[in-house]
Design a protein around this motif. Structure first.
Motif, PDB file in Angstrom:
ATOM      1  N   TYR A  85      -5.863  -2.299  -2.735  1.00  0.00           N
ATOM      2  CA  TYR A  85      -6.454  -2.084  -1.321  1.00  0.00           C
ATOM      3  C   TYR A  85      -6.330  -0.408  -1.553  1.00  0.00           C
ATOM      4  N   GLY A  86      -6.894   0.377  -0.128  1.00  0.00           N
ATOM      5  CA  GLY A  86      -6.250   1.926  -0.438  1.00  0.00           C
ATOM      6  C   GLY A  86      -4.947   1.801  -0.429  1.00  0.00           C
ATOM      7  N   ASP A  87      -4.068   1.752   0.379  1.00  0.00           N
ATOM      8  CA  ASP A  87      -2.509   2.019   0.700  1.00  0.00           C
ATOM      9  C   ASP A  87      -1.754   1.045  -0.883  1.00  0.00           C
ATOM     10  N   GLU A  90      -0.273  -2.386  -0.456  1.00  0.00           N
ATOM     11  CA  GLU A  90      -0.680  -3.331  -0.143  1.00  0.00           C
ATOM     12  C   GLU A  90      -0.566  -4.314  -0.964  1.00  0.00           C
ATOM     13  N   CYS A 116      -8.018   6.081  -0.019  1.00  0.00           N
ATOM     14  CA  CYS A 116      -6.487   5.652  -0.544  1.00  0.00           C
ATOM     15  C   CYS A 116      -5.898   7.116  -0.382  1.00  0.00           C
ATOM     16  N   ARG A 118      -5.410   8.717   1.685  1.00  0.00           N
ATOM     17  CA  ARG A 118      -4.914   8.878   3.588  1.00  0.00           C
ATOM     18  C   ARG A 118      -4.521   7.336   3.383  1.00  0.00           C
ATOM     19  N   SER A 119      -4.521   5.707   3.687  1.00  0.00           N
ATOM     20  CA  SER A 119      -4.360   4.843   3.312  1.00  0.00           C
ATOM     21  C   SER A 119      -3.012   4.906   2.619  1.00  0.00           C
ATOM     22  N   THR A 120      -2.538   5.212   2.005  1.00  0.00           N
ATOM     23  CA  THR A 120      -0.950   5.613   0.881  1.00  0.00           C
ATOM     24  C   THR A 120      -0.100   6.409   2.014  1.00  0.00           C
ATOM     25  N   HIS A 122      -0.448   7.096   5.470  1.00  0.00           N
ATOM     26  CA  HIS A 122       0.085   6.967   6.276  1.00  0.00           C
ATOM     27  C   HIS A 122       0.670   5.452   6.422  1.00  0.00           C
ATOM     28  N   GLY A 123       0.634   4.610   5.226  1.00  0.00           N
ATOM     29  CA  GLY A 123       1.494   3.390   5.046  1.00  0.00           C
ATOM     30  C   GLY A 123       2.672   3.732   4.520  1.00  0.00           C
TER      31      GLY A 123
END
Length: 191
Positions: A85-87, A90, A116, A118-120, A122-123
């Motif tokens: 997944y991008g984050d 996850e 990935c 941005r997702s990470t 933010h995550g």
């Protein structure tokens, strides 16, 4: 500053700098050189480096495109997190890896900015981590044919808004490669 208790340490994250991910990336060689410089600096200072490697239907695990670029070589002792997944958090063991090392601050590099990365970031921030994005050590490919801004604009916008991200008990920031130090949390942030 992190909201995670007993997490005084900092780590460098290298996300998805794989042949098939960065093959056509914006300023590819300069970004890889910056990441390589940060990897060298982290190793010299005994800072943990966490490598993240993506796979999915378009990036098959074990394929040549899935491999990291040859300019960046992970040492056997450095954790490798496999993700789909991008984050990067996850459905992976990233949180457990960071908890074992007492890491509460992440210095993030890699690809792709608008996926990935941005997702990470933010995550991580939502999970309580302090997050420094290295502004000249992340990249993306040109998605303008599908209506996205140019890669340079995507990168600049991500750096701009991350510089002003805030939340109780957490710190976000952007730093240039030359300004990153691992001496302390505040040192890795942009001023």
């Amino acid at each position: 500053m992190t909201t995670l208790s007993d997490r005084p340490h900092i780590a460098l994250m290298v996300i998805d700098v794989q042949k098939g991910v960065v093959g056509e990336a914006h300023q590819r060689d300069a970004v890889i050189a910056n990441i390589s410089a940060l990897v060298d600096k982290a190793r010299e200072e005994g800072i943990p480096i966490v490598w993240v490697q993506h796979s999915d239907d378009g990036l098959e695990k074990g394929s040549d495109a899935w491999e990291y670029v040859p300019q960046l070589a992970r040492q056997e002792s450095e954790p490798l997190v496999h993700k789909t997944y991008g984050d990067s958090f996850e459905a992976t063991d990233l949180e457990e890896t960071l908890a074992r090392a007492g890491i509460g601050h992440l210095v993030v590099t890699g690809a792709q900015t608008d996926a990935c990365i941005r997702s990470t970031i933010h995550g991580a921030f939502a999970r309580g981590y302090d997050v420094t994005l290295v502004g000249d050590a992340h990249t993306t490919e040109d998605q303008s044919a599908w209506g996205a801004p140019s890669p340079g604009e995507v990168i600049a916008h991500t750096n701009l808004y991350w510089r002003y991200q805030s939340a109780p008990g957490r710190v976000a920031g952007v730093a240039a490669t030359r300004d990153v130090t691992f001496a302390g949390r505040a040192a890795a942030r942009c001023r």
